[in-house]
Design a protein around this motif. Structure first.
Motif, mmCIF file in Angstrom:
data_model
loop_
_atom_site.group_PDB
_atom_site.id
_atom_site.type_symbol
_atom_site.label_atom_id
_atom_site.label_comp_id
_atom_site.label_asym_id
_atom_site.label_seq_id
_atom_site.Cartn_x
_atom_site.Cartn_y
_atom_site.Cartn_z
ATOM 1 N N SER A 103 -0.755 -16.944 5.248
ATOM 2 C CA SER A 103 -0.509 -16.188 6.482
ATOM 3 C C SER A 103 0.771 -16.641 7.173
ATOM 4 N N TYR A 104 1.350 -17.755 6.737
ATOM 5 C CA TYR A 104 2.645 -18.206 7.255
ATOM 6 C C TYR A 104 3.726 -18.081 6.178
ATOM 7 N N CYS A 105 3.473 -17.206 5.217
ATOM 8 C CA CYS A 105 4.458 -16.885 4.183
ATOM 9 C C CYS A 105 5.810 -16.606 4.831
ATOM 10 N N ARG A 106 6.867 -17.087 4.231
ATOM 11 C CA ARG A 106 8.197 -16.929 4.817
ATOM 12 C C ARG A 106 8.677 -15.487 4.817
ATOM 13 N N THR A 107 8.021 -14.626 4.043
ATOM 14 C CA THR A 107 8.350 -13.201 4.085
ATOM 15 C C THR A 107 7.162 -12.382 4.603
ATOM 16 N N PHE A 108 6.304 -13.014 5.400
ATOM 17 C CA PHE A 108 5.125 -12.328 5.930
ATOM 18 C C PHE A 108 5.516 -11.085 6.715
ATOM 19 N N VAL A 109 6.504 -11.201 7.582
ATOM 20 C CA VAL A 109 6.861 -10.073 8.453
ATOM 21 C C VAL A 109 7.319 -8.857 7.660
ATOM 22 N N PRO A 110 8.307 -8.957 6.800
ATOM 23 C CA PRO A 110 8.694 -7.748 6.060
ATOM 24 C C PRO A 110 7.594 -7.240 5.122
ATOM 25 N N LEU A 111 6.873 -8.136 4.469
ATOM 26 C CA LEU A 111 5.836 -7.694 3.539
ATOM 27 C C LEU A 111 4.730 -6.903 4.233
ATOM 28 N N ASN A 112 4.441 -7.262 5.489
ATOM 29 C CA ASN A 112 3.320 -6.644 6.184
ATOM 30 C C ASN A 112 3.721 -5.590 7.206
ATOM 31 N N TYR A 113 4.952 -5.657 7.707
ATOM 32 C CA TYR A 113 5.336 -4.803 8.833
ATOM 33 C C TYR A 113 6.473 -3.827 8.532
ATOM 34 N N ALA A 114 7.033 -3.830 7.339
ATOM 35 C CA ALA A 114 8.197 -2.982 7.077
ATOM 36 C C ALA A 114 7.826 -1.517 6.902
ATOM 37 N N GLY A 115 6.602 -1.234 6.450
ATOM 38 C CA GLY A 115 6.184 0.151 6.250
ATOM 39 C C GLY A 115 6.738 0.782 4.985
ATOM 40 N N GLN A 116 7.166 -0.047 4.053
ATOM 41 C CA GLN A 116 7.775 0.460 2.822
ATOM 42 C C GLN A 116 7.776 -0.643 1.763
ATOM 43 N N ARG A 117 8.079 -0.258 0.531
ATOM 44 C CA ARG A 117 8.299 -1.258 -0.504
ATOM 45 C C ARG A 117 9.632 -1.952 -0.231
ATOM 46 N N LEU A 118 9.664 -3.252 -0.435
ATOM 47 C CA LEU A 118 10.872 -3.991 -0.096
ATOM 48 C C LEU A 118 11.951 -3.870 -1.160
ATOM 49 N N ALA A 126 3.411 10.462 1.243
ATOM 50 C CA ALA A 126 4.286 11.559 1.668
ATOM 51 C C ALA A 126 3.429 12.730 2.105
ATOM 52 N N GLY A 127 3.992 13.511 3.011
ATOM 53 C CA GLY A 127 3.394 14.777 3.389
ATOM 54 C C GLY A 127 4.359 15.878 2.999
ATOM 55 N N GLY A 128 4.244 16.356 1.781
ATOM 56 C CA GLY A 128 5.255 17.289 1.278
ATOM 57 C C GLY A 128 6.574 16.578 1.128
ATOM 58 N N ASP A 129 7.600 17.072 1.818
ATOM 59 C CA ASP A 129 8.928 16.451 1.754
ATOM 60 C C ASP A 129 9.093 15.332 2.771
ATOM 61 N N GLU A 130 8.092 15.094 3.594
ATOM 62 C CA GLU A 130 8.173 14.088 4.656
ATOM 63 C C GLU A 130 7.656 12.742 4.157
ATOM 64 N N SER A 131 8.475 11.712 4.288
ATOM 65 C CA SER A 131 8.045 10.363 3.942
ATOM 66 C C SER A 131 7.121 9.823 5.035
ATOM 67 N N ILE A 132 6.058 9.155 4.639
ATOM 68 C CA ILE A 132 5.110 8.558 5.575
ATOM 69 C C ILE A 132 5.046 7.060 5.287
ATOM 70 N N ALA A 133 5.223 6.252 6.325
ATOM 71 C CA ALA A 133 5.237 4.797 6.151
ATOM 72 C C ALA A 133 3.920 4.326 5.542
ATOM 73 N N SER A 134 4.039 3.437 4.569
ATOM 74 C CA SER A 134 2.879 2.907 3.843
ATOM 75 C C SER A 134 2.950 1.382 3.839
ATOM 76 N N HIS A 135 2.063 0.752 3.062
ATOM 77 C CA HIS A 135 2.090 -0.695 2.845
ATOM 78 C C HIS A 135 1.952 -1.487 4.152
ATOM 79 N N PHE A 136 1.258 -0.923 5.160
ATOM 80 C CA PHE A 136 0.975 -1.706 6.368
ATOM 81 C C PHE A 136 0.043 -2.846 5.977
ATOM 82 N N PHE A 137 0.463 -4.074 6.260
ATOM 83 C CA PHE A 137 -0.229 -5.268 5.764
ATOM 84 C C PHE A 137 -0.436 -5.173 4.247
#
Length: 371
Positions: A103-118, A126-137
């Motif tokens: 839980s104190y991983c040095r890349t915890f913030v981007p891995l859990n909060y970026a909303g995308q693959r890094l 996706a919703g049709g042509d609309e990208s929808i943020a994924s990978h929350f936590f």
């Protein structure tokens, strides 16, 4: 691409909308999980409401449990058909991960909060042509299916608990129990005051019973939750709406408590908790404040004189791969009845579940995807 049902967050402070969205298949290091149930956590709400910036539209949810439906070519130790709980995401290779503190991983913030693959900035939704943020936590499990990273997946064997109810072990219940059993490591015979009787606070009470704490105080304004705490093993309860909390705690143990555990993020509550500490006492902070800039003031001389310790805690300092199975064993042996705190709602009623949980009508809401 698979069409699934998901609760989509589109605007800060706005409702979730139930939508048909498309989810991609798992990449080499990913797993597709059919969600049996997902816990509703305060963290989901504060991210939707932009406590910190998060890309919208998004599918949130980070307390999922379900069954593996497909795996990537580089996934090992997980098979189609496995029953799993989904935890938070971590890299597995940094110094904190190596010492069992993911839980104190040095890349915890981007891995859990970026909303995308890094690696390429893509999303799994996706919703049709609309990208929808994924990978929350690492999961985004407010949906019928989720694409997750392999390290998020914790296999669970036979257990008396319903699979659909296991998701909160991945965050809320893990945080509360782990805060007492791991972060503070309260020894048998010690005294503890827990501030806030929500799911995290009540999990802390159960963790304190497992640890053998001799005095377990819950500070909570809702009478029903005080009653639940007593049924779970709390020795004392305090209603902060009618009592001076610090005075009430010191009437129970005059020299002050060994440990305090704040789940509220409220500065006034934290001040009262710190004033209740005895010599060399420690306070653990897990509550998310309403304002990201919130801060507490401490008297330096007093902290030094009495050796007080202030400890920030994420996810109960736990390693989900070992701690979640441990909690399930405690549950099956009658020591951690977390499922008694849960009320289920269809995923389509997520906004009602949020309202009910906020009012205190239920302790922990779990959302079941509509069939």
């Amino acid at each position: 691409m698979l069409e699934i049902q998901a609760a989509v967050a589109r605007t800060p402070s706005g409702p979730f909308t139930i939508e048909a969205v498309q989810i991609s298949g798992p990449r080499d290091d990913e797993v597709l999980v059919k969600i049996a149930g997902v816990g509703l956590c305060h963290t989901d709400i504060v991210f939707k409401d932009q406590f910190v910036p998060y890309p919208l539209p998004a599918v949130l949810g980070h307390e999922g449990a379900g069954v593996v439906e497909a795996i990537g070519t580089n996934v090992h130790g997980v098979a189609v058909g496995d029953r799993v709980v989904l935890g938070f995401s971590s890299c597995g290779t940094c110094p904190r991960c190596d010492e069992g503190l993911p839980s104190y991983c040095r890349t915890f913030v981007p891995l859990n909060y970026a909303g995308q693959r890094l690696d390429d900035g893509s999303t799994a939704l996706a919703g049709g042509d609309e990208s929808i943020a994924s990978h929350f936590f690492g999961q985004s499990s407010f949906a019928s299916h989720a694409i997750v990273r392999q390290r998020n997946v914790v296999k669970v064997g036979d257990t008396k608990a319903d699979l659909a109810l296991l998701g909160p072990l991945g965050c809320g219940f893990q945080t509360g129990a782990g805060g007492i059993m791991r972060s503070l490591a309260c020894p048998a015979g010690s005294s503890l005051a827990v501030f806030g009787g929500g799911p995290v606070g009540l999990a802390a009470v159960m963790g304190a019973v497992i640890q053998g704490c001799s005095i377990i105080v819950l500070v909570e304004p809702v009478a029903a939750r005080r009653d639940i705490a007593l049924s779970l093993g709390a020795t004392h309860v305090i209603d902060p709406s009618v009592e001076d909390v610090t005075a009430a705690i010191r009437s129970i143990i005059a020299q002050g408590i060994d440990f305090a555990f704040d789940t509220t993020g409220n500065i006034g509550v934290i001040d009262a908790a710190m004033a209740s500490l005895g010599s060399h006492g420690a306070i653990g902070l897990v509550g998310v404040p309403k304002n990201a800039d919130a801060s507490i003031a401490v008297n330096i001389a007093q902290v030094m004189t009495f050796g007080h310790r202030i400890i920030g805690i994420i996810e109960g300092d736990s390693d989900p791969q070992t701690f979640i199975p441990e909690l399930l064993q405690h549950h099956d042996e009658g020591r951690f009845p977390f499922d008694s705190l849960i009320k289920t709602f269809p995923l389509s009623q997520i906004n009602q579940a949020i309202a009910d949980q906020a009012r205190g009508d239920c302790v922990k809401a779990v959302l079941i995807p509509d069939t």
